[in-house]
Design a protein around this motif. Structure first.
Motif, PDB file in Angstrom:
ATOM      1  N   ILE A  43      41.001   2.012  41.953  1.00  0.00           N
ATOM      2  CA  ILE A  43      41.630   0.965  42.781  1.00  0.00           C
ATOM      3  C   ILE A  43      41.657   1.557  44.186  1.00  0.00           C
ATOM      4  O   ILE A  43      42.307   2.579  44.428  1.00  0.00           O
ATOM      5  N   LYS A  44      40.926   0.934  45.090  1.00  0.00           N
ATOM      6  CA  LYS A  44      40.674   1.563  46.395  1.00  0.00           C
ATOM      7  C   LYS A  44      41.833   1.404  47.376  1.00  0.00           C
ATOM      8  O   LYS A  44      42.419   0.315  47.474  1.00  0.00           O
ATOM      9  N   TYR A  45      42.078   2.493  48.090  1.00  0.00           N
ATOM     10  CA  TYR A  45      42.966   2.468  49.256  1.00  0.00           C
ATOM     11  C   TYR A  45      42.113   2.056  50.446  1.00  0.00           C
ATOM     12  O   TYR A  45      41.088   2.677  50.723  1.00  0.00           O
ATOM     13  N   TRP A  46      42.493   1.000  51.115  1.00  0.00           N
ATOM     14  CA  TRP A  46      41.771   0.608  52.339  1.00  0.00           C
ATOM     15  C   TRP A  46      42.727  -0.151  53.247  1.00  0.00           C
ATOM     16  O   TRP A  46      43.028  -1.310  52.997  1.00  0.00           O
ATOM     17  N   SER A  68      37.220  14.720  52.589  1.00  0.00           N
ATOM     18  CA  SER A  68      38.500  14.954  53.257  1.00  0.00           C
ATOM     19  C   SER A  68      39.626  15.014  52.225  1.00  0.00           C
ATOM     20  O   SER A  68      40.619  15.709  52.431  1.00  0.00           O
ATOM     21  N   GLY A 117      44.701  10.118  53.699  1.00  0.00           N
ATOM     22  CA  GLY A 117      45.467   9.391  52.692  1.00  0.00           C
ATOM     23  C   GLY A 117      45.076   9.772  51.272  1.00  0.00           C
ATOM     24  O   GLY A 117      45.918  10.175  50.456  1.00  0.00           O
ATOM     25  N   SER A 147      36.312   6.264  57.776  1.00  0.00           N
ATOM     26  CA  SER A 147      37.291   5.436  57.063  1.00  0.00           C
ATOM     27  C   SER A 147      38.429   5.055  58.012  1.00  0.00           C
ATOM     28  O   SER A 147      38.943   3.938  57.942  1.00  0.00           O
ATOM     29  N   MET A 193      39.050   1.196  58.475  1.00  0.00           N
ATOM     30  CA  MET A 193      40.295   0.597  57.975  1.00  0.00           C
ATOM     31  C   MET A 193      40.998  -0.181  59.078  1.00  0.00           C
ATOM     32  O   MET A 193      41.501  -1.275  58.853  1.00  0.00           O
ATOM     33  N   PHE A 247      36.441  -4.109  47.430  1.00  0.00           N
ATOM     34  CA  PHE A 247      36.534  -3.227  48.601  1.00  0.00           C
ATOM     35  C   PHE A 247      35.319  -3.445  49.526  1.00  0.00           C
ATOM     36  O   PHE A 247      35.463  -3.575  50.747  1.00  0.00           O
ATOM     37  N   ASP A 267      32.627   4.391  47.187  1.00  0.00           N
ATOM     38  CA  ASP A 267      33.611   4.584  48.260  1.00  0.00           C
ATOM     39  C   ASP A 267      32.974   4.198  49.603  1.00  0.00           C
ATOM     40  O   ASP A 267      32.056   3.389  49.627  1.00  0.00           O
ATOM     41  N   ALA A 268      33.438   4.833  50.673  1.00  0.00           N
ATOM     42  CA  ALA A 268      32.931   4.477  52.001  1.00  0.00           C
ATOM     43  C   ALA A 268      31.585   5.163  52.268  1.00  0.00           C
ATOM     44  O   ALA A 268      31.425   5.944  53.204  1.00  0.00           O
TER      45      ALA A 268
HETATM   46  O1  PMV Z   1      41.564   9.044  52.775  1.00  0.00           O
HETATM   47  P1  PMV Z   1      40.436   8.452  53.544  1.00  0.00           P
HETATM   48  O2  PMV Z   1      40.820   8.113  54.922  1.00  0.00           O
HETATM   49  O3  PMV Z   1      39.195   9.307  53.484  1.00  0.00           O
HETATM   50  O4  PMV Z   1      40.050   7.046  52.873  1.00  0.00           O
HETATM   51  C1  PMV Z   1      39.466   6.918  51.617  1.00  0.00           C
HETATM   52  C2  PMV Z   1      39.104   5.522  51.319  1.00  0.00           C
HETATM   53  C3  PMV Z   1      38.257   5.297  50.075  1.00  0.00           C
HETATM   54  O5  PMV Z   1      37.645   6.490  49.654  1.00  0.00           O
HETATM   55  C4  PMV Z   1      37.161   4.311  50.398  1.00  0.00           C
HETATM   56  C5  PMV Z   1      39.091   4.706  48.944  1.00  0.00           C
HETATM   57  C6  PMV Z   1      40.024   5.644  48.234  1.00  0.00           C
HETATM   58  O6  PMV Z   1      41.054   5.153  47.762  1.00  0.00           O
HETATM   59  O7  PMV Z   1      39.721   6.850  48.099  1.00  0.00           O
END
Ligand code: PMV
Length: 353
Positions: free
Chosen positions: A17-20, A122, A155, A209, A213, A261, A307-308
């Protein structure tokens, strides 16, 4: 003289479940909860060594051997500052401990996989940074407490402090104190689950990202629908599926959430494209593979997620791993090498790092 140094490593996690979307960009508070699986692959880890010494003149950090600037007020500086704060509290409670919180630190981090290619570098990086400082400082902090700090680096990093199946609860407090990661189930709960990583390209991604975002939050009406109407139900349903080891439901939600996503990315103005033609061809192959499996057995065999970036992660029960690798190699003959344009990292168990 005593040497104060610690080395730890952290694995990547891949969200189902993606964080975006961020509701607070400084504290990195998300617009929706997310859920991921932490991979247990030697191929996909960040290893970080932190050292504190009274002779150091400033905090410094090297990523894969190259020095990175620690910008004041930036994410690296925030994580280091928060960790020093926890150490300071620890020293106040334990006055005989050396005053490491007043020393500068030197940190060296290495990823054994491409950085910023949509392989969650990251996430592993900031999780390893925070856990190496926690080890250096001998902090009694729980993984959830440390996840609150890793979250402020990247995140998704908050989820890499746990193995297995991990939720990042979005929380509602403005100070972020209730926005952290919790374990849904350890890797040992579902040892049959495997992840295949198909490296379609290890180029750096076009839209980070962070900027992606922000643009999505500002311009996508579909994101607002996703946050309110879609994610809460999916979080509950997939957590239940994981606890019940119900692969059909897990797979269906994983693929639907990846699709949404990338739909949200497309709904962003100007649009963002993370998947490419090879990514889409893999979706088609897995969809057909599942259609045949469903017809024969009534069950799904694989779940893709992206993912991204263009790289596919395929979750599948162990018994199908060989068949899927053969399938991918058949349709993408370059896949049996690690080289461009299509390398396959092979299959291993997911779970605790
Ligand atoms: O944590 P970030 O800023 O690299 O964002 C990650 C976003 C996705 O990988 C696309 C989704 C997720 O929940 O990991």
């Amino acid at each position: 003289m005593a040497v104060y140094q610690a080395t730890t490593s952290a694995p990547v996690n891949i969200a189902v479940i993606k964080y975006w979307g961020k509701r607070d960009t400084k504290l990195i508070l998300p617009t929706n909860s997310s859920l991921s699986v932490t991979l247990d692959q030697d191929h996909l880890r960040s290893t970080t060594t932190s050292r504190a010494d009274p002779s150091f003149e400033k905090d410094r950090l090297w990523l894969n051997g190259e020095e990175e600037e620690i910008k004041e007020g930036g994410r690296l500086a925030t994580c280091i500052k928060e960790m020093k704060g926890l150490r300071r509290e620890f020293e106040e409670k334990n006055p005989s401990e050396p005053k490491l919180s007043s020393y500068f630190v030197h940190i060296s981090s290495r990823n054994n996989f491409p950085t910023a290619a949509g392989l969650a570098s990251s996430a592993a990086g900031f999780a390893a940074l925070v856990s190496s400082l926690a080890a250096l400082y001998k902090l009694p902090a729980s993984a959830s407490e440390l996840s609150r700090i890793a979250r402020q680096g990247s995140g998704s990093a908050c989820r890499s402090l746990f193995g297995g199946y991990v939720a990042w609860e979005q929380g509602s407090k403005p100070d972020g104190s209730d926005s952290f990661a919790v374990e849904i189930a350890p890797q040992s709960h579902w040892p049959d689950m495997h992840a295949l990583i198909c490296v379609v390209s290890d180029d750096k991604k076009g839209t980070s990202s962070t900027s992606g975002m922000q643009r999505t939050v500002e311009t996508s009406p579909l994101l607002q629908h996703r946050i309110k109407e879609v994610v809460p139900a999916r979080m509950a349903a997939i957590s239940k599926a994981i606890l019940a080891k119900d692969f059909d439901t897990f797979a269906e939600i994983t693929m639907q959430d990846s699709n949404q996503f990338h739909a949200v990315a497309l709904d962003t103005y100007p649009p963002i494209f993370y998947m490419n033609d090879v990514s889409r061809a893999i979706v088609a192959v897995i969809t057909e593979y599942n259609r045949i499996a469903k017809e024969k057995t009534g069950h799904l065999k694989a779940a893709y997620t992206y993912d991204a970036g263009p790289n596919a992660v395929i979750y599948t029960p162990k018994e199908n791993v060989k068949e899927i690798i053969e399938l991918i190699v058949k349709y993408f003959p370059q896949a049996n090498t690690f080289s461009d344009p299509f390398g396959l990292f092979g299959a291993q168990g997911v779970g605790a790092g």
